[in-house]
Motif scaffolding. Structure first.
Motif, PDB file in Angstrom:
ATOM      1  N   GLN A   1       0.835  -1.207   0.000  1.00  0.00           N
ATOM      2  CA  GLN A   1       0.000   0.000   0.000  1.00  0.00           C
ATOM      3  C   GLN A   1       0.868   1.254   0.000  1.00  0.00           C
ATOM      4  OE1 GLN A   1      -3.126  -0.103   2.946  1.00  0.00           O
ATOM      5  NE2 GLN A   1      -3.433   2.106   2.875  1.00  0.00           N
ATOM      6  N   VAL A   2       1.897   1.244   0.828  1.00  0.00           N
ATOM      7  CA  VAL A   2       2.814   2.385   0.861  1.00  0.00           C
ATOM      8  C   VAL A   2       3.579   2.489  -0.454  1.00  0.00           C
ATOM      9  CG1 VAL A   2       4.894   3.296   1.977  1.00  0.00           C
ATOM     10  CG2 VAL A   2       3.001   2.442   3.363  1.00  0.00           C
ATOM     11  N   ALA A   3       3.976   1.339  -0.992  1.00  0.00           N
ATOM     12  CA  ALA A   3       4.679   1.347  -2.282  1.00  0.00           C
ATOM     13  C   ALA A   3       3.798   1.949  -3.379  1.00  0.00           C
ATOM     14  CB  ALA A   3       5.096  -0.071  -2.665  1.00  0.00           C
ATOM     15  N   ALA A   4       2.499   1.611  -3.352  1.00  0.00           N
ATOM     16  CA  ALA A   4       1.577   2.156  -4.351  1.00  0.00           C
ATOM     17  C   ALA A   4       1.473   3.672  -4.224  1.00  0.00           C
ATOM     18  CB  ALA A   4       0.205   1.508  -4.205  1.00  0.00           C
ATOM     19  N   SER A   5       1.507   4.186  -2.985  1.00  0.00           N
ATOM     20  CA  SER A   5       1.442   5.645  -2.781  1.00  0.00           C
ATOM     21  C   SER A   5       2.668   6.337  -3.354  1.00  0.00           C
ATOM     22  CB  SER A   5       1.304   5.971  -1.293  1.00  0.00           C
ATOM     23  OG  SER A   5       2.519   5.726  -0.594  1.00  0.00           O
ATOM     24  N   LEU A   6       3.757   5.575  -3.490  1.00  0.00           N
ATOM     25  CA  LEU A   6       4.986   6.097  -4.088  1.00  0.00           C
ATOM     26  C   LEU A   6       5.092   5.737  -5.565  1.00  0.00           C
ATOM     27  CD1 LEU A   6       7.469   5.067  -1.229  1.00  0.00           C
ATOM     28  CD2 LEU A   6       6.555   7.360  -1.654  1.00  0.00           C
ATOM     29  N   GLN A   7       4.043   5.092  -6.078  1.00  0.00           N
ATOM     30  CA  GLN A   7       4.032   4.580  -7.455  1.00  0.00           C
ATOM     31  C   GLN A   7       5.196   3.610  -7.674  1.00  0.00           C
ATOM     32  OE1 GLN A   7       3.935   8.196  -9.889  1.00  0.00           O
ATOM     33  NE2 GLN A   7       1.701   8.181  -9.838  1.00  0.00           N
ATOM     34  N   GLN A   8       5.421   2.771  -6.651  1.00  0.00           N
ATOM     35  CA  GLN A   8       6.533   1.820  -6.687  1.00  0.00           C
ATOM     36  C   GLN A   8       6.071   0.390  -6.405  1.00  0.00           C
ATOM     37  OE1 GLN A   8      10.250   2.557  -6.995  1.00  0.00           O
ATOM     38  NE2 GLN A   8       9.122   4.106  -8.124  1.00  0.00           N
ATOM     39  N   ASP A   9       4.766   0.109  -6.514  1.00  0.00           N
ATOM     40  CA  ASP A   9       4.293  -1.224  -6.152  1.00  0.00           C
ATOM     41  C   ASP A   9       4.838  -2.303  -7.090  1.00  0.00           C
ATOM     42  OD1 ASP A   9       2.653   0.350  -7.811  1.00  0.00           O
ATOM     43  OD2 ASP A   9       0.950  -0.992  -7.587  1.00  0.00           O
ATOM     44  N   GLU A  10       4.889  -2.016  -8.392  1.00  0.00           N
ATOM     45  CA  GLU A  10       5.462  -2.998  -9.319  1.00  0.00           C
ATOM     46  C   GLU A  10       6.953  -3.159  -9.080  1.00  0.00           C
ATOM     47  OE1 GLU A  10       4.554  -2.428 -13.406  1.00  0.00           O
ATOM     48  OE2 GLU A  10       2.382  -2.303 -13.080  1.00  0.00           O
ATOM     49  N   ALA A  11       7.626  -2.061  -8.827  1.00  0.00           N
ATOM     50  CA  ALA A  11       9.067  -2.118  -8.557  1.00  0.00           C
ATOM     51  C   ALA A  11       9.348  -2.863  -7.253  1.00  0.00           C
ATOM     52  CB  ALA A  11       9.638  -0.700  -8.491  1.00  0.00           C
ATOM     53  N   LEU A  12       8.447  -2.727  -6.272  1.00  0.00           N
ATOM     54  CA  LEU A  12       8.610  -3.463  -5.019  1.00  0.00           C
ATOM     55  C   LEU A  12       8.530  -4.960  -5.271  1.00  0.00           C
ATOM     56  CD1 LEU A  12       8.780  -3.607  -1.907  1.00  0.00           C
ATOM     57  CD2 LEU A  12       6.277  -3.465  -1.870  1.00  0.00           C
ATOM     58  N   GLY A  13       7.540  -5.377  -6.051  1.00  0.00           N
ATOM     59  CA  GLY A  13       7.419  -6.798  -6.379  1.00  0.00           C
ATOM     60  C   GLY A  13       8.664  -7.327  -7.067  1.00  0.00           C
ATOM     61  N   GLU A  14       9.192  -6.534  -8.008  1.00  0.00           N
ATOM     62  CA  GLU A  14      10.418  -6.943  -8.699  1.00  0.00           C
ATOM     63  C   GLU A  14      11.596  -7.001  -7.733  1.00  0.00           C
ATOM     64  OE1 GLU A  14      10.903  -4.165 -11.842  1.00  0.00           O
ATOM     65  OE2 GLU A  14       9.100  -4.817 -12.934  1.00  0.00           O
ATOM     66  N   GLY A  15      11.666  -6.027  -6.819  1.00  0.00           N
ATOM     67  CA  GLY A  15      12.762  -6.003  -5.863  1.00  0.00           C
ATOM     68  C   GLY A  15      12.731  -7.181  -4.918  1.00  0.00           C
ATOM     69  N   LEU A  16      11.529  -7.597  -4.502  1.00  0.00           N
ATOM     70  CA  LEU A  16      11.413  -8.734  -3.587  1.00  0.00           C
ATOM     71  C   LEU A  16      11.847 -10.044  -4.243  1.00  0.00           C
ATOM     72  CD1 LEU A  16       8.089  -7.876  -1.724  1.00  0.00           C
ATOM     73  CD2 LEU A  16      10.383  -7.968  -0.737  1.00  0.00           C
ATOM     74  N   ARG A  17      11.834 -10.084  -5.566  1.00  0.00           N
ATOM     75  CA  ARG A  17      12.316 -11.298  -6.243  1.00  0.00           C
ATOM     76  C   ARG A  17      13.826 -11.461  -6.110  1.00  0.00           C
ATOM     77  NH1 ARG A  17       8.608  -9.112 -10.171  1.00  0.00           N
ATOM     78  NH2 ARG A  17       6.606 -10.138  -9.925  1.00  0.00           N
ATOM     79  N   ARG A  18      14.511 -10.383  -5.756  1.00  0.00           N
ATOM     80  CA  ARG A  18      15.970 -10.449  -5.561  1.00  0.00           C
ATOM     81  C   ARG A  18      16.341 -10.605  -4.091  1.00  0.00           C
ATOM     82  NH1 ARG A  18      15.190  -6.005  -9.057  1.00  0.00           N
ATOM     83  NH2 ARG A  18      15.625  -4.537  -7.356  1.00  0.00           N
ATOM     84  N   VAL A  19      15.313 -10.699  -3.245  1.00  0.00           N
ATOM     85  CA  VAL A  19      15.496 -10.757  -1.795  1.00  0.00           C
ATOM     86  C   VAL A  19      15.097 -12.140  -1.298  1.00  0.00           C
ATOM     87  CG1 VAL A  19      14.584  -9.827   0.388  1.00  0.00           C
ATOM     88  CG2 VAL A  19      15.096  -8.283  -1.508  1.00  0.00           C
ATOM     89  N   VAL A  20      15.734 -12.632  -0.260  1.00  0.00           N
ATOM     90  CA  VAL A  20      15.271 -13.853   0.394  1.00  0.00           C
ATOM     91  C   VAL A  20      14.054 -13.483   1.240  1.00  0.00           C
ATOM     92  CG1 VAL A  20      15.787 -15.612   2.143  1.00  0.00           C
ATOM     93  CG2 VAL A  20      17.497 -15.021   0.424  1.00  0.00           C
ATOM     94  N   VAL A  21      12.920 -14.050   0.892  1.00  0.00           N
ATOM     95  CA  VAL A  21      11.665 -13.740   1.580  1.00  0.00           C
ATOM     96  C   VAL A  21      11.348 -14.863   2.561  1.00  0.00           C
ATOM     97  CG1 VAL A  21       9.183 -13.387   1.302  1.00  0.00           C
ATOM     98  CG2 VAL A  21      10.787 -12.363  -0.330  1.00  0.00           C
ATOM     99  N   ALA A  22      11.271 -14.503   3.840  1.00  0.00           N
ATOM    100  CA  ALA A  22      10.912 -15.451   4.893  1.00  0.00           C
ATOM    101  C   ALA A  22       9.496 -15.154   5.352  1.00  0.00           C
ATOM    102  CB  ALA A  22      11.883 -15.347   6.057  1.00  0.00           C
ATOM    103  N   SER A  23       8.676 -16.186   5.457  1.00  0.00           N
ATOM    104  CA  SER A  23       7.270 -16.021   5.826  1.00  0.00           C
ATOM    105  C   SER A  23       6.922 -16.959   6.965  1.00  0.00           C
ATOM    106  CB  SER A  23       6.377 -16.329   4.622  1.00  0.00           C
ATOM    107  OG  SER A  23       5.015 -16.383   4.992  1.00  0.00           O
ATOM    108  N   ILE A  24       6.054 -16.483   7.833  1.00  0.00           N
ATOM    109  CA  ILE A  24       5.568 -17.344   8.909  1.00  0.00           C
ATOM    110  C   ILE A  24       4.049 -17.299   8.931  1.00  0.00           C
ATOM    111  CG2 ILE A  24       5.744 -15.519  10.660  1.00  0.00           C
ATOM    112  CD1 ILE A  24       6.575 -17.744  12.618  1.00  0.00           C
TER     113      ILE A  24
END
Length: 280
Positions: free
Chosen positions: A213-236
């Motif tokens: 939501q914050v990324a969308a306010s910065l017009q960066q939501d698509e870029a955030l998704g792309e950036g997370l693909r380069r990050v190790v994502v841990a979920s619980i």
């Protein structure tokens, strides 16, 4: 296996209430924490829906009550406690079919000595809950069903119940709001997009919602998704993982234990190798 060690990697911490503890654990394991609290818990001040539900349940106006979270179930009890009708509410609950989504709400009703008619199996999502209800062989057509909600309304579950003919009443007990200070979250988005985060730890689905939501306010939501693909994502937790997958974010590490200490330790053990594999 070698001792858990982030080896200086930058770890995004989105936890709110226990952010300091989590950041300290990341540091203990050799990581560099970036803390961006993503949630602010806001009780529903009037609690009108919860109080109306309690009154209706005591009048035996529901055939089935669905409890989705332990925190929400306890919050509901707190609301009823304030009216002096807790015993009547618990007694009415014990005379009503109760379905629980997972072990946390199950633990609460066990304390109350209220039996569970249906318990959703792992991974405890709304899909397993609906399947478990279907497996009883009991038609929901015309049944009056109350659903204790947990922060945001689960429209897929409500629609699934309505599609089976149930008369559904959502019961919101508490909700999540964005933090009052959004700058840490904005900076977290910029850091992920800029390639300055190595590991991101998500402990609730609402952290995912608010970060995007914050990324969308910065017009960066698509870029955030792309950036997370380069990050190790841990979920619980199943709802966290489900929210990430809905946003097409790959999960590299699903924690085997729900406690924060185990989660950070597991990320420190496996994160560096997962990151190397992801970026080669």
């Amino acid at each position: 296996m070698s001792a858990p060690d982030f080896h200086g990697l930058t770890v995004l911490v989105l936890e709110s209430r226990r952010s300091r503890e989590m950041a300290a654990l990341v540091t203990t394991y050799g990581g560099r924490p970036v803390v961006a609290p993503a949630l602010r818990e806001v009780p529903i001040e009037s609690n009108t829906e919860a109080l109306a539900f309690a009154d209706a349940l005591i009048r035996h106006e529901f055939d089935l009550v669905i409890l989705l979270t332990g925190v929400g179930t306890r919050a509901l009890l707190d609301v009823v406690e304030g009216t002096g009708r807790r015993d009547a509410f618990v007694a009415a609950l014990g005379k009503t079919k109760v379905a629980v989504r997972g072990p946390k709400p199950l633990a609460v009703i066990r304390e109350l000595r209220v039996p569970a008619w249906v318990t959703a199996p792992e991974p405890n999502t709304w899909r397993e809950l609906l399947a478990a209800l279907d497996a009883t062989g009991t038609s929901l057509k015309g049944l009056r069903v109350a659903v204790q909600e947990y922060g945001v309304s689960n429209q897929a579950l409500l629609q699934g119940l309505e599609a089976r003919g149930a008369r559904v009443t959502p019961v919101p007990v508490y909700r999540w709001a964005l933090p009052e200070d959004l700058e840490p979250l904005r900076e977290a988005v910029r850091s992920v997009v800029g390639g300055n985060i190595d590991i991101a730890i998500f402990t609730t689905g609402m952290q995912v919602v608010h970060l995007f939501q914050v990324a969308a306010s910065l017009q960066q939501d698509e870029a955030l998704g792309e950036g997370l693909r380069r990050v190790v994502v841990a979920s619980i937790g199943p709802t966290t993982s489900e929210e990430l997958r809905q946003r097409r974010v790959d999960i590299d590490l699903e924690a085997s234990h729900p406690k924060m200490g185990f989660l950070v330790r597991e990320a420190a053990e496996r994160g560096p190798d997962l990151l190397r594999a992801k970026r080669t």
